[in-house]
Every structure is written in structure tokens, then in C-alpha cells.
Write a protein that holds these residues in place. Structure first.
Motif, PDB file in Angstrom:
ATOM      1  N   LEU A  29       0.832  -1.245   0.269  1.00  0.00           N
ATOM      2  CA  LEU A  29      -0.041   0.038  -0.013  1.00  0.00           C
ATOM      3  C   LEU A  29       0.870   1.326   0.094  1.00  0.00           C
ATOM      4  O   LEU A  29       1.768   1.646   0.839  1.00  0.00           O
ATOM      5  CB  LEU A  29      -1.120   0.074   1.285  1.00  0.00           C
ATOM      6  N   HIS A  30       0.692   2.284  -0.995  1.00  0.00           N
ATOM      7  CA  HIS A  30       1.492   3.306  -1.202  1.00  0.00           C
ATOM      8  C   HIS A  30       0.384   4.464  -1.302  1.00  0.00           C
ATOM      9  O   HIS A  30      -0.486   4.102  -2.362  1.00  0.00           O
ATOM     10  CB  HIS A  30       2.558   3.366  -2.326  1.00  0.00           C
ATOM     11  N   VAL A  31       0.552   5.477  -0.548  1.00  0.00           N
ATOM     12  CA  VAL A  31      -0.410   6.567  -0.561  1.00  0.00           C
ATOM     13  C   VAL A  31       0.259   7.976  -0.570  1.00  0.00           C
ATOM     14  O   VAL A  31       1.174   8.075   0.117  1.00  0.00           O
ATOM     15  CB  VAL A  31      -1.497   6.275   0.217  1.00  0.00           C
ATOM     16  N   PHE A  32      -0.128   8.846  -1.485  1.00  0.00           N
ATOM     17  CA  PHE A  32       0.513  10.408  -1.527  1.00  0.00           C
ATOM     18  C   PHE A  32      -0.509  10.994  -0.532  1.00  0.00           C
ATOM     19  O   PHE A  32      -1.653  10.916  -0.743  1.00  0.00           O
ATOM     20  CB  PHE A  32       0.448  10.961  -2.523  1.00  0.00           C
ATOM     21  N   TRP A  33       0.159  11.714   0.426  1.00  0.00           N
ATOM     22  CA  TRP A  33      -0.775  12.499   1.375  1.00  0.00           C
ATOM     23  C   TRP A  33      -0.363  13.959   1.205  1.00  0.00           C
ATOM     24  O   TRP A  33       0.870  14.644   1.365  1.00  0.00           O
ATOM     25  CB  TRP A  33      -0.312  12.121   2.807  1.00  0.00           C
ATOM     26  N   PRO A  34      -1.076  14.846   0.109  1.00  0.00           N
ATOM     27  CA  PRO A  34      -0.543  16.105  -0.071  1.00  0.00           C
ATOM     28  C   PRO A  34      -0.403  17.256   1.036  1.00  0.00           C
ATOM     29  O   PRO A  34       0.119  18.160   0.909  1.00  0.00           O
ATOM     30  CB  PRO A  34      -1.791  16.512  -0.962  1.00  0.00           C
ATOM     31  N   ASP A  35      -1.141  16.970   2.065  1.00  0.00           N
ATOM     32  CA  ASP A  35      -1.149  18.042   3.385  1.00  0.00           C
ATOM     33  C   ASP A  35      -0.845  17.237   4.683  1.00  0.00           C
ATOM     34  O   ASP A  35      -1.885  17.192   5.556  1.00  0.00           O
ATOM     35  CB  ASP A  35      -2.493  18.801   3.170  1.00  0.00           C
ATOM     36  N   PRO A  36       0.256  16.747   4.749  1.00  0.00           N
ATOM     37  CA  PRO A  36       0.583  15.994   5.871  1.00  0.00           C
ATOM     38  C   PRO A  36       0.707  16.728   7.260  1.00  0.00           C
ATOM     39  O   PRO A  36       1.343  17.820   7.175  1.00  0.00           O
ATOM     40  CB  PRO A  36       1.988  15.271   5.667  1.00  0.00           C
ATOM     41  N   SER A  37       0.360  16.266   8.463  1.00  0.00           N
ATOM     42  CA  SER A  37       0.514  16.998   9.539  1.00  0.00           C
ATOM     43  C   SER A  37       1.861  16.508  10.162  1.00  0.00           C
ATOM     44  O   SER A  37       2.377  17.205  11.104  1.00  0.00           O
ATOM     45  CB  SER A  37      -0.627  16.429  10.570  1.00  0.00           C
ATOM     46  N   MET A  38       2.506  15.471   9.561  1.00  0.00           N
ATOM     47  CA  MET A  38       3.716  15.103   9.989  1.00  0.00           C
ATOM     48  C   MET A  38       4.719  14.563   8.764  1.00  0.00           C
ATOM     49  O   MET A  38       3.857  13.971   7.795  1.00  0.00           O
ATOM     50  CB  MET A  38       4.050  14.041  11.185  1.00  0.00           C
ATOM     51  N   LYS A  39       5.795  14.629   8.744  1.00  0.00           N
ATOM     52  CA  LYS A  39       6.702  13.934   7.475  1.00  0.00           C
ATOM     53  C   LYS A  39       7.309  12.790   7.800  1.00  0.00           C
ATOM     54  O   LYS A  39       7.897  12.143   6.698  1.00  0.00           O
ATOM     55  CB  LYS A  39       7.462  15.312   6.814  1.00  0.00           C
ATOM     56  N   ASP A  40       7.445  12.301   8.864  1.00  0.00           N
ATOM     57  CA  ASP A  40       8.340  11.242   9.215  1.00  0.00           C
ATOM     58  C   ASP A  40       7.702  10.305  10.410  1.00  0.00           C
ATOM     59  O   ASP A  40       7.198  11.327  11.313  1.00  0.00           O
ATOM     60  CB  ASP A  40       9.917  11.328   9.402  1.00  0.00           C
ATOM     61  N   GLY A  41       7.907   9.100  10.372  1.00  0.00           N
ATOM     62  CA  GLY A  41       7.351   8.330  11.520  1.00  0.00           C
ATOM     63  C   GLY A  41       6.466   7.497  11.320  1.00  0.00           C
ATOM     64  O   GLY A  41       6.087   6.654  10.137  1.00  0.00           O
ATOM     65  N   LEU A  42       5.246   7.248  11.887  1.00  0.00           N
ATOM     66  CA  LEU A  42       3.935   6.443  12.064  1.00  0.00           C
ATOM     67  C   LEU A  42       2.938   7.510  12.423  1.00  0.00           C
ATOM     68  O   LEU A  42       2.913   7.860  13.260  1.00  0.00           O
ATOM     69  CB  LEU A  42       4.117   5.261  13.079  1.00  0.00           C
ATOM     70  N   VAL A  43       1.619   7.122  11.517  1.00  0.00           N
ATOM     71  CA  VAL A  43       0.519   7.833  11.791  1.00  0.00           C
ATOM     72  C   VAL A  43      -0.682   7.087  11.422  1.00  0.00           C
ATOM     73  O   VAL A  43      -0.758   6.048  10.642  1.00  0.00           O
ATOM     74  CB  VAL A  43       0.360   9.225  10.508  1.00  0.00           C
ATOM     75  N   GLU A  44      -1.859   7.409  12.370  1.00  0.00           N
ATOM     76  CA  GLU A  44      -3.193   6.622  12.107  1.00  0.00           C
ATOM     77  C   GLU A  44      -3.814   7.389  11.332  1.00  0.00           C
ATOM     78  O   GLU A  44      -4.024   8.646  11.686  1.00  0.00           O
ATOM     79  CB  GLU A  44      -3.619   6.280  13.431  1.00  0.00           C
ATOM     80  N   ILE A  45      -4.297   6.831  10.224  1.00  0.00           N
ATOM     81  CA  ILE A  45      -5.276   7.731   9.084  1.00  0.00           C
ATOM     82  C   ILE A  45      -6.615   7.154   9.312  1.00  0.00           C
ATOM     83  O   ILE A  45      -7.055   5.934   9.561  1.00  0.00           O
ATOM     84  CB  ILE A  45      -4.815   7.785   7.791  1.00  0.00           C
ATOM     85  N   SER A  46      -7.605   8.051   8.929  1.00  0.00           N
ATOM     86  CA  SER A  46      -8.910   7.433   8.913  1.00  0.00           C
ATOM     87  C   SER A  46      -9.709   8.157   7.662  1.00  0.00           C
ATOM     88  O   SER A  46      -9.491   9.295   7.396  1.00  0.00           O
ATOM     89  CB  SER A  46      -9.662   7.985  10.399  1.00  0.00           C
ATOM     90  N   GLY A  47     -10.329   7.302   7.202  1.00  0.00           N
ATOM     91  CA  GLY A  47     -11.370   7.995   5.912  1.00  0.00           C
ATOM     92  C   GLY A  47     -11.301   6.956   4.728  1.00  0.00           C
ATOM     93  O   GLY A  47     -11.289   5.704   4.954  1.00  0.00           O
ATOM     94  N   VAL A  48     -11.353   7.547   3.663  1.00  0.00           N
ATOM     95  CA  VAL A  48     -11.127   6.524   2.404  1.00  0.00           C
ATOM     96  C   VAL A  48     -10.080   7.111   1.496  1.00  0.00           C
ATOM     97  O   VAL A  48      -9.495   8.330   1.665  1.00  0.00           O
ATOM     98  CB  VAL A  48     -12.348   6.798   1.471  1.00  0.00           C
ATOM     99  N   LEU A  49      -9.495   6.509   0.747  1.00  0.00           N
ATOM    100  CA  LEU A  49      -8.448   6.943  -0.219  1.00  0.00           C
ATOM    101  C   LEU A  49      -9.046   7.416  -1.488  1.00  0.00           C
ATOM    102  O   LEU A  49     -10.139   6.583  -1.776  1.00  0.00           O
ATOM    103  CB  LEU A  49      -7.369   5.586  -0.324  1.00  0.00           C
ATOM    104  N   HIS A  50      -8.473   7.798  -2.353  1.00  0.00           N
ATOM    105  CA  HIS A  50      -8.561   8.416  -3.559  1.00  0.00           C
ATOM    106  C   HIS A  50      -7.874   8.072  -4.951  1.00  0.00           C
ATOM    107  O   HIS A  50      -6.792   8.247  -4.473  1.00  0.00           O
ATOM    108  CB  HIS A  50      -9.007   9.858  -3.684  1.00  0.00           C
ATOM    109  N   GLU A  51      -8.572   7.462  -5.602  1.00  0.00           N
ATOM    110  CA  GLU A  51      -7.831   7.064  -6.826  1.00  0.00           C
ATOM    111  C   GLU A  51      -7.515   8.311  -7.790  1.00  0.00           C
ATOM    112  O   GLU A  51      -8.484   9.132  -7.880  1.00  0.00           O
ATOM    113  CB  GLU A  51      -8.263   5.960  -7.816  1.00  0.00           C
TER     114      GLU A  51
END
Length: 167
Positions: free
Chosen positions: A68-90
Motif C-alpha cells: 500500500l502506497h499513498v500520497f498525502w498532499p497535506d501531511p501533519s507530519m513528515k516522518d514516523g508512524l501515523v494513524e489515518i481515518s477515511g477513504v483513499l482516492h484514486e
């Protein structure tokens, strides 16, 4: 293995989408946006812990786990581990800045939502929590309407459950 919801907006698919059906392996460029309420209500969202990696010369970040590889255009952090919630977009209309994700299509649903109009303007806004779904066996946006016809309801695309390996 994990199943993640992927929204394919109607305009993306109508422009240059490739047909697919349940059981197919697909390869898509995926994006994550931090405002999931605009698209779908909580029961349709996923929660994942993913690695975050800064992308040189980019304001965005690369989220990943296994395939799984995802681009996050507006990250709240740039390195480490994050928990995300929502849907991904193609995403089909930008250059890939992270590897594409390959997975198996487990479920396809046509999705429509109610919209409200700003009085006196041509601007319409999606109303979260008003989703209606029609199960599909193969991709397509010309299925029967998922709800009784009503003013301000129209399709926004397909919600696809994509099974991917996270290891």
C-alpha cells in the motif's frame, strides 16, 4: 491482508478510467485527504497505521505499509508512524510521486449523495451522511439510481473495497 475503501470520483473514471470487476487485480495511484467527512460517513471509513516518509522537494508525504502506497498532499507530519481515518482516492490526473498500489477488487458500490445549493448561486455542496449505495459486479456509472429521485441527489462515483497486502 487488509481491505481499504477507495473512492473513484465519477469525473476521474469517465475521463480515462479502465473497466474492472470484482476479483480483478488493479494498479492505482492513491491519495489520502485529511477531511473524510466531505465524502463518506464513519461506517464506510477505514483506520490504518502507516509509515510516513517525507518526499524531497515536495510538500507532501509518502504513506506506506507493504504494497500500500499513498500520497498525502497535506501531511501533519513528515516522518514516523501515523494513524489515518477515511477513504483513499484514486488519482489519474497528476504525476505519481509515490509507487502505485496493486490490489484485488473485493466490492464495488455506486455512490450518490444529496447536495445543497447556495441560494442565488450555481454552487452545490455535498451533504455528509446522505450516501446511498448500489452494489455493482463491474465498474460503471450508469447503474440504476441508488435512491428515489429527489432534487439535489446525484452520483459522485464508485466506492471500491480494495484488498492489499500490508506486509
Amino acid at each position: 491482508m487488509a481491505t481499504v475503501p477507495v473512492l473513484i470520483e465519477d469525473w476521474q473514471y469517465e475521463c480515462c478510467g479502465d473497466p474492472f470487476k470484482i476479483g480483478d487485480r488493479v494498479t492505482w495511484q492513491l491519495y489520502y485527504f485529511t477531511n473524510p467527512a466531505v465524502i463518506v460517513s464513519p461506517p464506510e471509513r477505514m483506520r490504518l497505521s502507516l509509515g510516513v516518509e517525507a518526499i524531497p522537494d515536495s510538500p507532501g508525504a509518502h504513506l506506506s505499509s507493504g504494497e500500500l502506497h499513498v500520497f498525502w498532499p497535506d501531511p501533519s507530519m513528515k516522518d514516523g508512524l501515523v494513524e489515518i481515518s477515511g477513504v483513499l482516492h484514486e488519482e489519474r490526473h497528476s504525476e505519481p510521486v509515490v509507487p502505485k498500489t496493486t490490489g484485488s477488487v473485493e466490492r464495488i458500490r455506486l455512490i450518490s449523495m444529496r447536495h445543497r445549493n447556495d441560494p442565488g448561486t450555481p454552487v452545490w455542496h455535498r451533504i455528509p451522511g446522505t450516501e446511498a449505495f448500489t452494489e455493482l459486479w463491474e465498474s460503471g456509472l450508469r447503474a440504476d439510481a441508488p435512491a428515489e429521485p429527489e432534487e439535489g441527489r446525484w452520483g459522485i462515483g464508485m466506492l471500491v473495497d480494495l484488498e492489499v497486502s500490508l506486509r
